[in-house]
Design an enzyme around this catalytic site. Structure first.
Site, PDB file in Angstrom:
ATOM      1  N   LYS A 124      10.178 -99.847   6.235  1.00  0.00           N
ATOM      2  CA  LYS A 124      10.979-100.985   6.658  1.00  0.00           C
ATOM      3  C   LYS A 124      11.034-102.008   5.531  1.00  0.00           C
ATOM      4  O   LYS A 124      10.002-102.395   4.990  1.00  0.00           O
ATOM      5  CB  LYS A 124      10.369-101.599   7.928  1.00  0.00           C
ATOM      6  CG  LYS A 124      11.220-102.688   8.588  1.00  0.00           C
ATOM      7  CD  LYS A 124      10.944-104.087   8.074  1.00  0.00           C
ATOM      8  CE  LYS A 124       9.578-104.577   8.467  1.00  0.00           C
ATOM      9  NZ  LYS A 124       9.376-106.025   8.060  1.00  0.00           N
ATOM     10  N   HIS A 136       3.601 -87.779   4.170  1.00  0.00           N
ATOM     11  CA  HIS A 136       3.441 -87.634   5.606  1.00  0.00           C
ATOM     12  C   HIS A 136       2.595 -88.734   6.237  1.00  0.00           C
ATOM     13  O   HIS A 136       1.677 -89.267   5.637  1.00  0.00           O
ATOM     14  CB  HIS A 136       2.812 -86.276   5.974  1.00  0.00           C
ATOM     15  CG  HIS A 136       1.853 -85.734   4.972  1.00  0.00           C
ATOM     16  ND1 HIS A 136       1.849 -84.426   4.565  1.00  0.00           N
ATOM     17  CD2 HIS A 136       0.863 -86.333   4.270  1.00  0.00           C
ATOM     18  CE1 HIS A 136       0.898 -84.229   3.678  1.00  0.00           C
ATOM     19  NE2 HIS A 136       0.297 -85.365   3.483  1.00  0.00           N
ATOM     20  N   ASN A 150       2.276 -92.051  -5.852  1.00  0.00           N
ATOM     21  CA  ASN A 150       1.973 -91.032  -4.842  1.00  0.00           C
ATOM     22  C   ASN A 150       1.145 -91.646  -3.724  1.00  0.00           C
ATOM     23  O   ASN A 150       0.108 -92.270  -3.970  1.00  0.00           O
ATOM     24  CB  ASN A 150       1.211 -89.866  -5.459  1.00  0.00           C
ATOM     25  CG  ASN A 150       1.061 -88.712  -4.498  1.00  0.00           C
ATOM     26  OD1 ASN A 150       1.917 -87.840  -4.397  1.00  0.00           O
ATOM     27  ND2 ASN A 150      -0.042 -88.701  -3.754  1.00  0.00           N
ATOM     28  N   ALA A 196      -9.593 -92.734  -1.126  1.00  0.00           N
ATOM     29  CA  ALA A 196      -9.281 -92.414   0.265  1.00  0.00           C
ATOM     30  C   ALA A 196     -10.199 -93.161   1.218  1.00  0.00           C
ATOM     31  O   ALA A 196     -11.389 -93.338   0.961  1.00  0.00           O
ATOM     32  CB  ALA A 196      -9.409 -90.909   0.485  1.00  0.00           C
ATOM     33  N   ARG A 213     -15.289 -98.858   1.223  1.00  0.00           N
ATOM     34  CA  ARG A 213     -15.684 -98.073   2.388  1.00  0.00           C
ATOM     35  C   ARG A 213     -17.206 -97.990   2.420  1.00  0.00           C
ATOM     36  O   ARG A 213     -17.862 -98.079   1.363  1.00  0.00           O
ATOM     37  CB  ARG A 213     -15.076 -96.669   2.332  1.00  0.00           C
ATOM     38  CG  ARG A 213     -15.508 -95.838   1.141  1.00  0.00           C
ATOM     39  CD  ARG A 213     -14.683 -94.576   1.005  1.00  0.00           C
ATOM     40  NE  ARG A 213     -15.183 -93.742  -0.085  1.00  0.00           N
ATOM     41  CZ  ARG A 213     -14.496 -92.762  -0.653  1.00  0.00           C
ATOM     42  NH1 ARG A 213     -13.268 -92.502  -0.245  1.00  0.00           N
ATOM     43  NH2 ARG A 213     -15.008 -92.037  -1.615  1.00  0.00           N
TER      44      ARG A 213
END
Length: 229
Positions: A124, A136, A150, A196, A213
């Site tokens: 958006k 995805h 990426n 990640a 994390r």
């Protein structure tokens, strides 16, 4: 004129439009089940599959393929693009790009070209640079993405705090790992790497790695105890 008459009249106009497109070198595979408004234009060599809806002045270039179950409204699709079962509204898709299946581009999104927008991706009000990929399960809102970026699976731009919306900037060549949250406003530098599973709420400079994390802890035999209780 009742609703049935109006629908029959509109159906007839769609069929006439499809017949006209066939004469102009557009392959409309099923003229009775493809819905293209009169004010839309489609370039020579393009293929439109059945159950596609194209409306509100959409402009489609040459050698474009629109696969079934796609909906385009006020969209611009440049040459050599493939759209697979996706919704594109008020947005632009640049040359040599692939979108879908099940992508949603809206709110003045601009895909600059040679891009890959994969399944279950929503964008958006986003500028997406040349050669960038978002394969995805990702949401990019109010973002400016550079070239050859990426995005891994499950990336989310956290652009809304309940009152205001903020932008995310990602520089050329950056790599955004899977399940990364980008809490806007935030800027990710050129060729930066985001590990990640990170939640990023501070700018990351060019060439740096951002990681946010907790450390993993393994507890011996706790897995067996849980499964056997």
């Amino acid at each position: 004129m009742d609703c049935t008459d109006q629908m029959l009249e509109r159906k007839e106009s769609w069929v006439l439009k499809n017949e006209k497109l066939l004469k102009q070198g557009v392959y409309v595979m099923d003229i009775n089940n493809t819905y293209i408004d009169e004010d839309c234009t489609i370039g020579e060599g393009s293929t439109i599959y059945p159950n596609v809806w194209i409306e509100k002045g959409t402009v489609i270039g040459k050698n474009v393929t629109i696969l079934p179950n796609s909906f385009l409204s006020n969209a611009t699709i440049e040459d050599n693009v493939t759209i697979d079962s996706s919704k594109i509204v008020d947005s632009i898709v640049g040359v040599d790009s692939v979108v879908g299946p099940m992508s949603h581009l809206r709110g003045h999104t601009h895909i600059k070209g040679n891009a890959r927008i994969g399944n279950f991706v929503e964008m958006k009000n986003t500028n997406f640079g040349l050669g960038s990929k978002c394969a995805h399960l990702t949401y990019l809102g109010d973002s400016d993405v550079g070239e050859k970026v990426n995005f891994g699976c499950g990336v989310v731009t956290v652009n809304y705090d309940g009152k205001n919306k903020f932008r995310t900037v990602v520089g050329d060549g950056a790599f955004v790992g899977s399940n990364v949250n980008l809490i806007a406003p935030v800027t990710i530098g050129k060729n930066a790497l985001l590990a990640a599973g990170s939640t990023i709420n501070k700018d990351v400079e060019d060439g740096a790695m951002g990681i946010a994390r907790p450390f993993q802890e393994n507890k011996p035999e706790k897995g067996n105890q849980y499964k056997n209780k």
